[in-house]
Enzyme design. Structure first.
Site, PDB file in Angstrom:
ATOM      1  N   SER A 145       0.858  -1.192   0.000  1.00 43.47           N
ATOM      2  CA  SER A 145       0.000   0.000   0.000  1.00 43.47           C
ATOM      3  C   SER A 145       0.888   1.235   0.000  1.00 43.47           C
ATOM      4  CB  SER A 145      -0.888   0.016   1.241  1.00 43.47           C
ATOM      5  OG  SER A 145      -1.498   1.301   1.379  1.00 43.47           O
ATOM      6  N   TYR A 159      -2.804  -1.443  10.014  1.00 45.98           N
ATOM      7  CA  TYR A 159      -2.797  -1.719   8.569  1.00 45.98           C
ATOM      8  C   TYR A 159      -1.491  -1.222   7.949  1.00 45.98           C
ATOM      9  CZ  TYR A 159      -4.243  -1.541   3.649  1.00 45.98           C
ATOM     10  OH  TYR A 159      -4.318  -1.711   2.280  1.00 45.98           O
TER      11      TYR A 159
HETATM   12  P1  NDP Z   1     -11.338  -6.232  -1.204  1.00 42.25           P
HETATM   13  O1  NDP Z   1     -11.765  -6.200   0.202  1.00 42.25           O
HETATM   14  O2  NDP Z   1     -12.189  -5.550  -2.224  1.00 42.25           O
HETATM   15  O3  NDP Z   1     -11.072  -7.740  -1.659  1.00 42.25           O
HETATM   16  C1  NDP Z   1     -10.272  -8.537  -0.804  1.00 42.25           C
HETATM   17  C2  NDP Z   1      -9.956  -9.839  -1.470  1.00 42.25           C
HETATM   18  O4  NDP Z   1      -9.080 -10.563  -0.595  1.00 42.25           O
HETATM   19  C3  NDP Z   1     -11.180 -10.710  -1.684  1.00 42.25           C
HETATM   20  O5  NDP Z   1     -10.977 -11.514  -2.816  1.00 42.25           O
HETATM   21  C4  NDP Z   1     -11.204 -11.550  -0.406  1.00 42.25           C
HETATM   22  O6  NDP Z   1     -11.829 -12.820  -0.531  1.00 42.25           O
HETATM   23  C5  NDP Z   1      -9.720 -11.763  -0.192  1.00 42.25           C
HETATM   24  N1  NDP Z   1      -9.435 -12.065   1.199  1.00 42.25           N
HETATM   25  C6  NDP Z   1      -9.677 -11.285   2.285  1.00 42.25           C
HETATM   26  N2  NDP Z   1      -9.315 -11.939   3.411  1.00 42.25           N
HETATM   27  C7  NDP Z   1      -8.845 -13.152   3.011  1.00 42.25           C
HETATM   28  C8  NDP Z   1      -8.357 -14.270   3.696  1.00 42.25           C
HETATM   29  N3  NDP Z   1      -8.265 -14.300   5.033  1.00 42.25           N
HETATM   30  N4  NDP Z   1      -7.973 -15.347   2.975  1.00 42.25           N
HETATM   31  C9  NDP Z   1      -8.072 -15.348   1.616  1.00 42.25           C
HETATM   32  N5  NDP Z   1      -8.530 -14.314   0.910  1.00 42.25           N
HETATM   33  C10 NDP Z   1      -8.920 -13.220   1.611  1.00 42.25           C
HETATM   34  O7  NDP Z   1      -9.868  -5.575  -1.203  1.00 42.25           O
HETATM   35  P2  NDP Z   1      -9.046  -4.830  -2.342  1.00 42.25           P
HETATM   36  O8  NDP Z   1      -9.227  -5.484  -3.632  1.00 42.25           O
HETATM   37  O9  NDP Z   1      -9.282  -3.380  -2.209  1.00 42.25           O
HETATM   38  O10 NDP Z   1      -7.565  -5.088  -1.790  1.00 42.25           O
HETATM   39  C11 NDP Z   1      -6.684  -6.060  -2.334  1.00 42.25           C
HETATM   40  C12 NDP Z   1      -5.301  -5.781  -1.774  1.00 42.25           C
HETATM   41  O11 NDP Z   1      -4.924  -4.454  -2.120  1.00 42.25           O
HETATM   42  C13 NDP Z   1      -5.231  -5.840  -0.251  1.00 42.25           C
HETATM   43  O12 NDP Z   1      -3.994  -6.410   0.128  1.00 42.25           O
HETATM   44  C14 NDP Z   1      -5.300  -4.383   0.163  1.00 42.25           C
HETATM   45  O13 NDP Z   1      -4.704  -4.175   1.405  1.00 42.25           O
HETATM   46  C15 NDP Z   1      -4.537  -3.730  -0.960  1.00 42.25           C
HETATM   47  N6  NDP Z   1      -4.785  -2.312  -1.151  1.00 42.25           N
HETATM   48  C16 NDP Z   1      -6.033  -1.840  -1.504  1.00 42.25           C
HETATM   49  C17 NDP Z   1      -6.227  -0.499  -1.707  1.00 42.25           C
HETATM   50  C18 NDP Z   1      -7.531   0.090  -2.113  1.00 42.25           C
HETATM   51  O14 NDP Z   1      -7.655   1.346  -2.139  1.00 42.25           O
HETATM   52  N7  NDP Z   1      -8.532  -0.710  -2.458  1.00 42.25           N
HETATM   53  C19 NDP Z   1      -5.123   0.479  -1.538  1.00 42.25           C
HETATM   54  C20 NDP Z   1      -3.867  -0.128  -1.178  1.00 42.25           C
HETATM   55  C21 NDP Z   1      -3.732  -1.455  -0.998  1.00 42.25           C
HETATM   56  P3  NDP Z   1     -13.422 -13.029  -0.204  1.00 42.25           P
HETATM   57  O15 NDP Z   1     -14.139 -12.481  -1.411  1.00 42.25           O
HETATM   58  O16 NDP Z   1     -13.588 -14.484  -0.077  1.00 42.25           O
HETATM   59  O17 NDP Z   1     -13.708 -12.269   1.030  1.00 42.25           O
END
Ligand code: NDP
Length: 250
Positions: A145, A159
Site C-alpha cells: 500500500s 494496517y
Molecule cells: P477487497 O476487500 O475488495 O477484496 C479482498 C480480497 O481478498 C477478496 O478476494 C477476499 O476474498 C480476499 N481475502 C480477504 N481476506 C482473506 C483471507 N483471510 N484469505 C483469503 N482471501 C482473503 O480488497 P481490495 O481489492 O481493495 O484489496 C486487495 C489488496 O490491495 C489488499 O492487500 C489491500 O490491502 C490492498 N490495497 C487496496 C487499496 C484500495 O484502495 N482498495 C489500496 C492499497 C492497498 P473473499 O471475497 O472471499 O472475502
C-alpha cells in the site's frame, strides 16, 4: 518478441484473494495474458466461482480454491494444490488483505493477530512455499500500500505497519532468491475503487484531496502493474516497489 496478450503463455500463477477487487483484476489480467491461474478466496464462493467460470468460458485455465490466508496450513496446502493441478508454479501474487480503520486505543490483540496473520504471515509462508517449487526466473509480487510510505490519516496504524512489513519482506526475499533469477517486488496501490475502499465512500474525499491526480484507480490499473512485473521484460527489477497512487505521496 511476443505480443503483450501472450506474454505469460505457458506460465502458471497463484493469486491469493482473487475473488473480488484488485485480486480479481489480477486473475483476469494474468489469465488474459496466457497464464494458467489458480486463485484463493476466503468467504465469497459465488464471486470466485463466477470469475473462474467466466474466464474458463473464454478459453482460459482458471481454478478457484478456498483458503483462508490466516490459516498457515491452508496456505501451504493451496500452494501445493495449485502446483499439482496446474503443473508448476512460476508466479505468486499475494493480494489477499484486510484493513482496520480504528482509533489506536481500541485495537484489540485479536485484531492485531488476525490482521498480521493475513497481511504479513501469509505472504511470508506463501513466498517460502512457492519459492521451493518455483523454477529459476520465477516471480513473487505482493500487494502492499502507498500508506507504507506516508500515512496522512489517523486510525490506520496496524494496517500501515502490516504493509510496511511487506517492504522488508520483499527486500529480504529478493536477496534470498536473486541467485535463482526469481524477482520479488511490491505493487503499492493508492486509492483504488473496490469493496475495501469504494470511490463513493465516506473516506473518499480526504483521499482525493491528497492526490495530484484526484481520481481513484480501477483494479485493472493495478493489475497492469502486476502483469508488467510478472513479464519477461521485468526480469531485472527486484526488491522494489511500484507505487500506483495518482501522486498521493508526492
Ligand atoms: P477487497 O476487500 O475488495 O477484496 C479482498 C480480497 O481478498 C477478496 O478476494 C477476499 O476474498 C480476499 N481475502 C480477504 N481476506 C482473506 C483471507 N483471510 N484469505 C483469503 N482471501 C482473503 O480488497 P481490495 O481489492 O481493495 O484489496 C486487495 C489488496 O490491495 C489488499 O492487500 C489491500 O490491502 C490492498 N490495497 C487496496 C487499496 C484500495 O484502495 N482498495 C489500496 C492499497 C492497498 P473473499 O471475497 O472471499 O472475502
Amino acid at each position: 518478441m511476443s505480443q503483450p496478450q501472450s506474454r505469460l503463455a505457458g506460465k502458471v500463477a497463484l493469486v491469493t484473494g482473487g475473488s473480488r477487487g484488485i485480486g480479481a483484476a489480477i486473475v483476469e489480467r494474468l489469465a488474459t495474458e496466457g497464464a494458467a491461474v489458480a486463485f484463493t478466496y476466503a468467504a465469497s464462493p459465488d464471486r470466485a466461482n463466477a470469475l473462474a467460470a467466466k474466464l474458463t468460458a473464454d478459453g482460459r485455465r482458471v481454478l478457484a480454491l478456498q483458503a483462508d490466508s490466516g490459516d498457515p496450513q491452508a496456505i501451504l496446502a493451496v500452494v501445493a494444490r495449485a502446483q499439482g493441478e496446474l503443473g508448476g508454479l512460476d508466479i505468486l501474487v499475494n493480494s489477499a488483505g484486510i484493513t482496520l480503520h480504528t482509533p489506536i486505543a481500541e485495537v484489540s490483540v485479536a485484531e492485531y493477530d488476525r490482521l498480521m496473520a493475513v497481511n504479513v504471515r501469509a505472504v511470508f509462508l506463501a513466498a517460502q512455499a512457492a519459492s521451493k517449487v518455483m523454477p529459476d526466473g520465477g516471480r513473487i509480487i505482493s500487494i502492499g500500500s502507498n500508506l507504507a510510505d506516508r500515512i496522512p490519516f489517523p486510525g490506520l496504524t496496524l494496517y500501515t505497519a502490516s504493509k510496511t512489513a511487506l517492504i522488508g519482506l520483499t527486500r529480504g526475499l529478493a536477496r534470498d532468491l536473486g541467485s535463482r533469477g526469481i524477482t520479488v517486488n511490491l505493487v503499492q496501490p493508492g486509492s483504488t475503487d473496490t469493496d475495501m475502499n469504494p470511490a463513493d465512500g465516506p473516506m473518499a474525499p480526504p483521499q482525493l484531496a491528497t492526490m495530484a491526480i484526484p481520481r481513484f484507480a480501477t483494479p485493472a490499473e493495478i493489475a497492469g502493474g502486476v502483469a508488467y512485473l510478472a513479464s519477461p521484460e521485468a526480469r531485472g527489477i527486484t526488491g522494489t516497489a511500484l507505487t500506483i497512487d495518482g501522486g498521493f505521496n508526492i
